[in-house]
Each structure stands twice: as structure tokens, then as C-alpha cells.
Design an enzyme around this catalytic site. Structure first.
Site, PDB file in Angstrom:
ATOM      1  N   THR A  16       0.877  -1.175   0.000  1.00  0.00           N
ATOM      2  CA  THR A  16       0.000   0.000   0.000  1.00  0.00           C
ATOM      3  C   THR A  16       0.910   1.219   0.000  1.00  0.00           C
ATOM      4  O   THR A  16       1.637   1.448   0.973  1.00  0.00           O
ATOM      5  CB  THR A  16      -0.885   0.031   1.264  1.00  0.00           C
ATOM      6  OG1 THR A  16      -1.644  -1.173   1.305  1.00  0.00           O
ATOM      7  CG2 THR A  16      -1.822   1.217   1.240  1.00  0.00           C
ATOM      8  N   LYS A  18      -7.771   1.794  -3.096  1.00  0.00           N
ATOM      9  CA  LYS A  18      -7.440   1.343  -1.732  1.00  0.00           C
ATOM     10  C   LYS A  18      -7.521   2.505  -0.726  1.00  0.00           C
ATOM     11  O   LYS A  18      -8.128   2.374   0.337  1.00  0.00           O
ATOM     12  CB  LYS A  18      -6.025   0.742  -1.742  1.00  0.00           C
ATOM     13  CG  LYS A  18      -5.374   0.522  -0.408  1.00  0.00           C
ATOM     14  CD  LYS A  18      -5.672  -0.816   0.168  1.00  0.00           C
ATOM     15  CE  LYS A  18      -5.116  -0.944   1.585  1.00  0.00           C
ATOM     16  NZ  LYS A  18      -5.525  -2.146   2.260  1.00  0.00           N
ATOM     17  N   LYS A  67      -1.459   5.065   8.683  1.00  0.00           N
ATOM     18  CA  LYS A  67      -0.658   5.120   7.446  1.00  0.00           C
ATOM     19  C   LYS A  67      -1.564   5.386   6.239  1.00  0.00           C
ATOM     20  O   LYS A  67      -1.295   6.269   5.433  1.00  0.00           O
ATOM     21  CB  LYS A  67       0.085   3.789   7.262  1.00  0.00           C
ATOM     22  CG  LYS A  67       0.818   3.706   5.923  1.00  0.00           C
ATOM     23  CD  LYS A  67       1.282   2.308   5.565  1.00  0.00           C
ATOM     24  CE  LYS A  67       1.734   2.293   4.106  1.00  0.00           C
ATOM     25  NZ  LYS A  67       2.167   0.993   3.633  1.00  0.00           N
TER      26      LYS A  67
HETATM   27  P1  NAD Z   1       5.899  -5.804   7.332  1.00  0.00           P
HETATM   28  O1  NAD Z   1       6.631  -4.647   7.907  1.00  0.00           O
HETATM   29  O2  NAD Z   1       5.538  -6.964   8.192  1.00  0.00           O
HETATM   30  O3  NAD Z   1       6.726  -6.383   6.063  1.00  0.00           O
HETATM   31  C1  NAD Z   1       7.497  -5.629   5.197  1.00  0.00           C
HETATM   32  C2  NAD Z   1       8.718  -6.471   4.825  1.00  0.00           C
HETATM   33  O4  NAD Z   1       9.505  -5.763   3.858  1.00  0.00           O
HETATM   34  C3  NAD Z   1       9.635  -6.741   6.030  1.00  0.00           C
HETATM   35  O5  NAD Z   1       9.886  -8.118   6.144  1.00  0.00           O
HETATM   36  C4  NAD Z   1      10.909  -5.957   5.687  1.00  0.00           C
HETATM   37  O6  NAD Z   1      12.088  -6.555   6.183  1.00  0.00           O
HETATM   38  C5  NAD Z   1      10.870  -5.997   4.169  1.00  0.00           C
HETATM   39  N1  NAD Z   1      11.702  -4.962   3.542  1.00  0.00           N
HETATM   40  C6  NAD Z   1      11.826  -3.647   3.899  1.00  0.00           C
HETATM   41  N2  NAD Z   1      12.678  -3.031   3.049  1.00  0.00           N
HETATM   42  C7  NAD Z   1      13.101  -3.958   2.153  1.00  0.00           C
HETATM   43  C8  NAD Z   1      13.974  -3.921   1.038  1.00  0.00           C
HETATM   44  N3  NAD Z   1      14.600  -2.805   0.676  1.00  0.00           N
HETATM   45  N4  NAD Z   1      14.157  -5.075   0.352  1.00  0.00           N
HETATM   46  C9  NAD Z   1      13.526  -6.220   0.695  1.00  0.00           C
HETATM   47  N5  NAD Z   1      12.684  -6.316   1.748  1.00  0.00           N
HETATM   48  C10 NAD Z   1      12.484  -5.189   2.470  1.00  0.00           C
HETATM   49  O7  NAD Z   1       4.594  -5.195   6.646  1.00  0.00           O
HETATM   50  P2  NAD Z   1       3.262  -5.983   6.212  1.00  0.00           P
HETATM   51  O8  NAD Z   1       2.276  -5.930   7.324  1.00  0.00           O
HETATM   52  O9  NAD Z   1       3.638  -7.275   5.578  1.00  0.00           O
HETATM   53  O10 NAD Z   1       2.722  -4.970   5.089  1.00  0.00           O
HETATM   54  C11 NAD Z   1       3.296  -4.908   3.795  1.00  0.00           C
HETATM   55  C12 NAD Z   1       2.488  -3.949   2.953  1.00  0.00           C
HETATM   56  O11 NAD Z   1       1.132  -4.398   2.894  1.00  0.00           O
HETATM   57  C13 NAD Z   1       2.428  -2.527   3.516  1.00  0.00           C
HETATM   58  O12 NAD Z   1       2.490  -1.624   2.454  1.00  0.00           O
HETATM   59  C14 NAD Z   1       1.085  -2.477   4.237  1.00  0.00           C
HETATM   60  O13 NAD Z   1       0.552  -1.181   4.302  1.00  0.00           O
HETATM   61  C15 NAD Z   1       0.256  -3.374   3.347  1.00  0.00           C
HETATM   62  N6  NAD Z   1      -0.909  -4.011   4.004  1.00  0.00           N
HETATM   63  C16 NAD Z   1      -0.771  -4.596   5.226  1.00  0.00           C
HETATM   64  C17 NAD Z   1      -1.879  -5.208   5.821  1.00  0.00           C
HETATM   65  C18 NAD Z   1      -1.764  -5.884   7.169  1.00  0.00           C
HETATM   66  O14 NAD Z   1      -2.808  -6.217   7.750  1.00  0.00           O
HETATM   67  N7  NAD Z   1      -0.564  -6.115   7.695  1.00  0.00           N
HETATM   68  C19 NAD Z   1      -3.101  -5.215   5.171  1.00  0.00           C
HETATM   69  C20 NAD Z   1      -3.206  -4.642   3.900  1.00  0.00           C
HETATM   70  C21 NAD Z   1      -2.081  -4.034   3.325  1.00  0.00           C
END
Ligand code: NAD
Length: 295
Positions: free
Chosen positions: A93, A168, A243
């Protein structure tokens, strides 16, 4: 079966990558956190030493990263490394502007791309029932559908590049506003001595009905099971709602559209986070409102 690169193995990305591997695809993954990569390897996913190596043989590249800045940084590494004909699918997102920049980078390199943010949370990611809101060329959507179908229950083609992110953040702005409305109504009902079950029975079948009341009621013991029944353990964390409200305000600033309720919702979620809301579900807003001053 396809060769798929997956970058970003966090709360959402890891279960999504696991579903692709379970469906028989060959998945090569990268994350900057070694522990996340180790968890993926334990599920039959190949580990790559960096993002560029992960995408070298991939027909599809999925990214699931924290924000637009990181997505663009990763795209700088993977766009030149991707093979001809690959489709890059960003499921993070992020802000609409960064999403459009990511599409432009792919266009310039002759690659197909989709912005494909999701709803459904970690539960939906694990169950493979996410909803994907997608933006990009039709051809990219048609090619990626089979991959997205493995991770999701519903795919919506929203339009050109950035349209998925636009859908979204508009939805989540409305959700943030409606949840605050639901919390206010139930908090006031309590102060008025109205039984929460009676309030639910009326609102959920009257003109106040909405997802925040009917499906995800912020009051414990009322309506279907929700984070309120579990001490406001997320669910959908207040941080993530803040966010998404921030992204909607960024979009409102960029377009000049007035969104006064969206702006107020961001303010209230920011205050909730400062005053005990960190790590809580976004419906925990009701606890903050019950103690907030009227000023
Ligand atoms: P998270 O922080 O658990 O995961 C993000 C991952 O990206 C981490 O493992 C981190 O180490 C990795 N990362 C960061 N920088 C990196 C790089 N340069 N190269 C490779 N990996 C890298 O976050 P999440 O909860 O999995 O959310 C991910 C996305 O999905 C976000 O944009 C969030 O807004 C969206 N989202 C989350 C949810 C939810 O319920 N968690 C729901 C809908 C959308």
C-alpha cells in the site's frame, strides 16, 4: 507453473509467497531481514542474496513492502535486472504518485506492471482470500490474474497505473471515518445508559448500518466476533489505519480535493496512537474516545 520472485517477506508477504509455492510455482525470495528469508526457505522457497538476483529468471515479480520510498528503491534494483516479458506486481500500500513512478520505470524498460494493493489483512493473506485492487495495462492484469488468483479471492481491475492505490486509499479513508463514527455512537449510547446489544440491534438494521458496526463492531460481546472480543488485538492495526489515512491526505493535497473528515480521522488516529493505541486494532479507537475530552 511460473518462476516468481517475491520481495518483502513480512506479515503479509510471507504467507502470500507460501501460497504461491504451495500452488506449485517456483518462488525465489528476498528480504533485508535474514530471519524472514529463513522462514520462507523452511516452506520450500528459494532464497536470493539480493533483490536483483531474485528477479533474474522470474516471469512475475511480486513486491510487498512498507512504503513508496522503499518500493521505488527496490524497483531501481529490479527493473534493470528483470527479464523481457516479466510482469512486476507491487502489492504494497503506497502513495499514488510513487505507484505511477514505478509504472513509468517499468514502461521505460518495456516491462508490464501492476499496482495491486490488497485488503483482507494477514488472515486473508494466509487463507489466500485477499481482494486485489489493480491498476495498470489490461494486458498486465490479464497476464497476472492467474498468479493473483492463488493469493486472492477477488480481483478488481480499477484502471490505468495508480488506480489500484487510488481505490485502496479511498476505501480505507471511508473505513477510518466510519469506524470513528461507529465508536462515537456506541460510546455515546453507553453514556446515555443504552444497552450496547440494544444499540447494535437497532443500528445494524437501521440507516446507521455499515461494515464497522455490522461486521466489526468496536464493542465487546456484541455482533460477530471481532478484535473488540480479543482485547483489541489486531486485526487491522491502528498504525496501518493511520498510514492509509496519511496516504489519502497526501492524495487530497496533491489533487486539491477537500476531505475534512479524512483529515480529522487522521488527526484522531494519530492522537489515539500517541495515547496508548500502538499495537491495538483500529477499532480500539472507542477506548480512546471514551476518555478523550470534548474540547
Ligand atoms: P511488514 O513490515 O511486516 O513487512 C514488510 C517487509 O519488507 C519486512 O519483512 C521488511 O524486512 C521488508 N523490507 C523492507 N525493506 C526492504 C527492502 N529494501 N528489500 C527487501 N525487503 C524489504 O509489513 P506488512 O504488514 O507485511 O505490510 C506490507 C504492505 O502491505 C504494507 O504496504 C502495508 O501497508 C500493506 N498491508 C498490510 C496489511 C496488514 O494487515 N498487515 C493489510 C493490507 C495491506
Amino acid at each position: 507453473m511460473s518462476n516468481i520472485a517475491f520481495i518483502g517477506l513480512g506479515n503479509m508477504g510471507l504467507p502470500m509467497a507460501i501460497n504461491l509455492a504451495k500452488a506449485g510455482h517456483s518462488v525465489t525470495a528476498f528480504d533485508t531481514v535474514a530471519e524472514a528469508v529463513a522462514k520462507a526457505e523452511a516452506e520450500g522457497i528459494k532464497a536470493a542474496p539480493d533483490a536483483a538476483s531474485a528477479v533474474a529468471d522470474a516471469e512475475f515479480v511480486v513486491t510487498m513492502l512498507p512504503n513508496g520510498q522503499i518500493v521505488l528503491k527496490v524497483y531501481e534494483a529490479i527493473v534493470p535486472a528483470a527479464k523481457a516479458g516479466a510482469v512486476l506486481i507491487d502489492c504494497s500500500t503506497i502513495d499514488v504518485e510513487s505507484a505511477r513512478k514505478a509504472h513509468a520505470m517499468c514502461d521505460a524498460a518495456g516491462l508490464l506492471s501492476l499496482d495491486a494493493p490488497v485488503s483482507g489483512g494477514t488472515g486473508g493473506a494466509a487463507a489466500g482470500t485477499l481482494t486485489f485492487m489493480t491498476g495498470g495495462k489490461r494486458e498486465a492484469f490479464d497476464k497476472a490474474s492467474a498468479i493473483l488468483d492463488v493469493m486472492g479471492g477477488k480481483l478488481v481491475y480499477c484502471g490505468e497505473g495508480g488506480a489500484g492505490q487510488a481505490a485502496k486509499i479511498c476505501n480505507n479513508m471511508l473505513l477510518g471515518i466510519s469506524m470513528i463514527g461507529a465508536c462515537e455512537a456506541f460510546a455515546l449510547a453507553e453514556k446515555l445508559g443504552l444497552d450496547a446489544q440494544a444499540a447494535f440491534d437497532v443500528i445494524s438494521t437501521s440507516s446507521g448500518y455499515c461494515w464497522s458496526v455490522n461486521t466489526y463492531c468496536p464493542v465487546p460481546g456484541v455482533g460477530p466476533q471481532s478484535p473488540a472480543d480479543n482485547g483489541y488485538k489486531p486485526g487491522f492495526a491502528a498504525e496501518l489505519m493511520a498510514k492509509d489515512l496519511g496516504l489519502s491526505q497526501q492524495a487530497a493535497d496533491g489533487t486539491g480535493q477537500a476531505t475534512p473528515m479524512g483529515a480529522r480521522a487522521l488527526e484522531l488516529y494519530s492522537r489515539f496512537l500517541e495515547e496508548g493505541g500502538k499495537g491495538k486494532d483500529f477499532s480500539g479507537m472507542i477506548e480512546y474516545l471514551k476518555t478523550a475530552s470534548r474540547a
